[in-house]
Structure formats: structure tokens, C-alpha cells
Design an enzyme around this catalytic site. Structure first.
Site, PDB file in Angstrom:
ATOM      1  N   PHE A 160       0.841  -1.194   0.000  1.00 27.98           N
ATOM      2  CA  PHE A 160       0.000   0.000   0.000  1.00 27.98           C
ATOM      3  C   PHE A 160       0.875   1.243   0.000  1.00 27.98           C
ATOM      4  O   PHE A 160       1.853   1.333   0.745  1.00 27.98           O
ATOM      5  CB  PHE A 160      -0.906   0.009   1.236  1.00 27.98           C
ATOM      6  N   ARG A 167       1.495   6.841  -8.141  1.00 26.16           N
ATOM      7  CA  ARG A 167       1.848   7.186  -9.528  1.00 26.16           C
ATOM      8  C   ARG A 167       3.146   7.994  -9.603  1.00 26.16           C
ATOM      9  O   ARG A 167       3.325   8.832 -10.471  1.00 26.16           O
ATOM     10  CB  ARG A 167       0.696   7.946 -10.208  1.00 26.16           C
ATOM     11  N   LYS A 168       4.042   7.679  -8.676  1.00 26.96           N
ATOM     12  CA  LYS A 168       5.345   8.341  -8.672  1.00 26.96           C
ATOM     13  C   LYS A 168       6.490   7.339  -8.586  1.00 26.96           C
ATOM     14  O   LYS A 168       7.642   7.704  -8.358  1.00 26.96           O
ATOM     15  CB  LYS A 168       5.413   9.341  -7.514  1.00 26.96           C
ATOM     16  N   GLY A 169       6.157   6.055  -8.739  1.00 25.89           N
ATOM     17  CA  GLY A 169       7.184   5.025  -8.749  1.00 25.89           C
ATOM     18  C   GLY A 169       7.438   4.365  -7.409  1.00 25.89           C
ATOM     19  O   GLY A 169       8.258   3.444  -7.332  1.00 25.89           O
ATOM     20  N   VAL A 199      -8.405  -2.126 -11.815  1.00 22.04           N
ATOM     21  CA  VAL A 199      -7.815  -2.283 -13.147  1.00 22.04           C
ATOM     22  C   VAL A 199      -6.473  -1.550 -13.258  1.00 22.04           C
ATOM     23  O   VAL A 199      -5.591  -1.986 -14.003  1.00 22.04           O
ATOM     24  CB  VAL A 199      -8.792  -1.790 -14.245  1.00 22.04           C
ATOM     25  N   ASN A 200      -6.309  -0.448 -12.549  1.00 23.32           N
ATOM     26  CA  ASN A 200      -5.032   0.265 -12.603  1.00 23.32           C
ATOM     27  C   ASN A 200      -3.907  -0.598 -12.033  1.00 23.32           C
ATOM     28  O   ASN A 200      -2.805  -0.656 -12.596  1.00 23.32           O
ATOM     29  CB  ASN A 200      -5.120   1.584 -11.826  1.00 23.32           C
ATOM     30  N   TYR A 205       0.751  -4.294 -12.689  1.00 21.47           N
ATOM     31  CA  TYR A 205       1.415  -5.575 -12.444  1.00 21.47           C
ATOM     32  C   TYR A 205       1.768  -6.276 -13.756  1.00 21.47           C
ATOM     33  O   TYR A 205       2.842  -6.869 -13.885  1.00 21.47           O
ATOM     34  CB  TYR A 205       0.514  -6.477 -11.592  1.00 21.47           C
TER      35      TYR A 205
END
Length: 234
Positions: A160, A167-169, A199-200, A205
Site C-alpha cells: 500500500f 503514480r510516482k514510482g 484495473v489500474n 502488475y
């Protein structure tokens, strides 16, 4: 006749500065380290936020006390031989070296360059060791075993990253840390599950090379069903 005045000196050529040398963006310093019992309050809050995100708060009953006694019992086994937690921390200044000398692991440091600064409305709540250090995420995993490979592996129970750090790696960093540890120890694979509506996460993955096992289903006995089945007279 008076001598003509000398011509004026040429204007200096303006210096050319390479764009590569110009400071751009905002640096975020990150560290992945092994969690300890003093991190349990942060771990508990992270798990609750994960339950909210996954719409599963009705299943959430963990307390700081129960997490402390199960994740970090007295005479805890060495890391990676039982339940293990990697904690992701971020800071605006470089991290000092910390004394976490385990035979198989050293804290992982990485600098992430972002276009915009991160606004963290819960920075005070997740303040960690140091005035500028904030907990951004975690991953909880433990050993499993593949009889087909005849090798141990790691099963990721939870991974988590807090919303403002997504969305920053950072999620990729946490997964990579577990995968690197598995490879270092000669393990055969790393496994986890993902909710079918996320889905994201599924796309993420798949892009990293993970195989989504469509033909498998998770089976679980828990609560009353577990106790009822345990009491069956075979």
C-alpha cells in the site's frame, strides 16, 4: 591630425548554460527499511487506509496491540523467515545512515525527481524518525513454498502506498525490494492477489511482468466457518 579613436571592444558572448546543469523539478529522497515494533502505530494506520481504499473496512479488526504481538513477538525470528514489513519513508533532505545491519538486507535509498512538490495533508500523522521523515507506504510479506519448483518464495499479504504518493514510482520500488530480496535468497517466485475491480493495479502488475492467474481462485476459511469446520468429527 588627431589619431582616430580605436573601435569599441566587441560585446562579450553570452555564456551558454547546458540545460542538463539547470536545476529542475523537486527531489524526494526515499528509503525502504525493515519495520520494527515502534513502527506499529504507522503500520496500523496504513492497514486501515488500505481497508478503506479496498472497501473492506467491515473486515478490519486489527489493533496496534494485536499487530505488535503477532508481527513483532518476543524473541522474533530473523527477518524474511516469518512475517516481514518493509516501510517506505520519504524526506525533502537526504537520509542519514541508520544502524540496521542484518546479514541479508541493508536499507534501500533512492532519489526521485518530480515536476511538482508533493502536498501531504497527513504529514504530521505519519511523521517518522526525524523531523522531515514521513511514512508513505509499506509492504508486508512472508515465506511460502512451491512444491513444483521445490523452492521457497515470498507471499505479499499487503502492499500500500498512501494516495498523495501514488503514480510516482514508489509502489514499484516496494515490489522491487521484495523481488530483489527473493532473488538474493535464491527463492523461486513472489506471489500476491489483486482485487478484480482494481484495473489500474492489474495493468501496473502486467506491465512489470507479473502473470495474472485467471484460472485460479482464492479459497478462505475464516471466522465461524473456520471453527465450524474445525469441529467436524472426521
Amino acid at each position: 591630425m588627431a589619431a582616430a579613436a580605436p573601435p569599441p571592444p566587441p560585446s562579450p558572448t553570452p555564456a551558454v548554460i547546458s540545460e542538463d546543469l539547470l536545476p529542475t523539478g523537486y527531489n524526494v529522497f526515499s528509503r525502504i527499511r525493515l519495520a520494527t515494533i515502534v513502527d506499529v502505530p504507522h503500520i496500523h494506520k496504513l492497514i486501515h487506509q488500505m481497508a478503506v481504499f479496498e472497501r473492506l473496512t467491515h473486515l478490519f479488526s486489527a489493533t496496534e496491540s494485536s499487530l505488535s504481538s503477532t508481527l513483532f513477538p518476543e524473541n522474533s525470528p530473523p527477518p524474511f523467515t516469518s512475517f516481514t514489513v518493509f516501510l517506505l519513508e520519504v524526506s525533502q533532505i537526504p537520509f542519514p545512515l541508520i544502524d540496521q545491519n542484518y546479514p541479508n538486507f541493508s536499507p534501500i535509498h533512492k532519489t526521485v525527481n518530480l515536476d511538482l512538490p508533493i502536498t501531504d495533508p497527513q504529514a504530521e500523522t505519519f511523521r517518522s524518525c526525524g523531523n522531515d521523515v514521513v511514512v508513505a507506504g509499506f509492504v508486508l510479506f512472508f515465506p511460502n513454498y512451491s512444491s513444483f519448483l521445490a523452492k521457497p518464495g515470498f507471499y505479499i499479504e499487503d502492499i500500500f502506498v498512501r494516495e498523495c504518493y501514488r503514480r510516482k514510482g514508489f509502489g514499484k520500488m516496494l515490489l522491487s525490494a521484495v523481488a530483489a530480496q527473493a532473488a538474493k535468497m535464491g527463492y523461486g517466485r513472489v506471489e500476491w492477489v489483486v482485487l478484480d475491480w482494481n484495473v489500474n493495479a492489474i495493468k501496473f502488475y502486467e506491465e512489470m511482468g507479473a502473470q495474472i492467474m485467471q484460472e485460479w481462485r482464492v479459497c478462505r476459511l475464516t471466522g465461524d466457518a473456520l471453527h465450524a469446520f474445525a469441529s467436524i468429527n472426521i
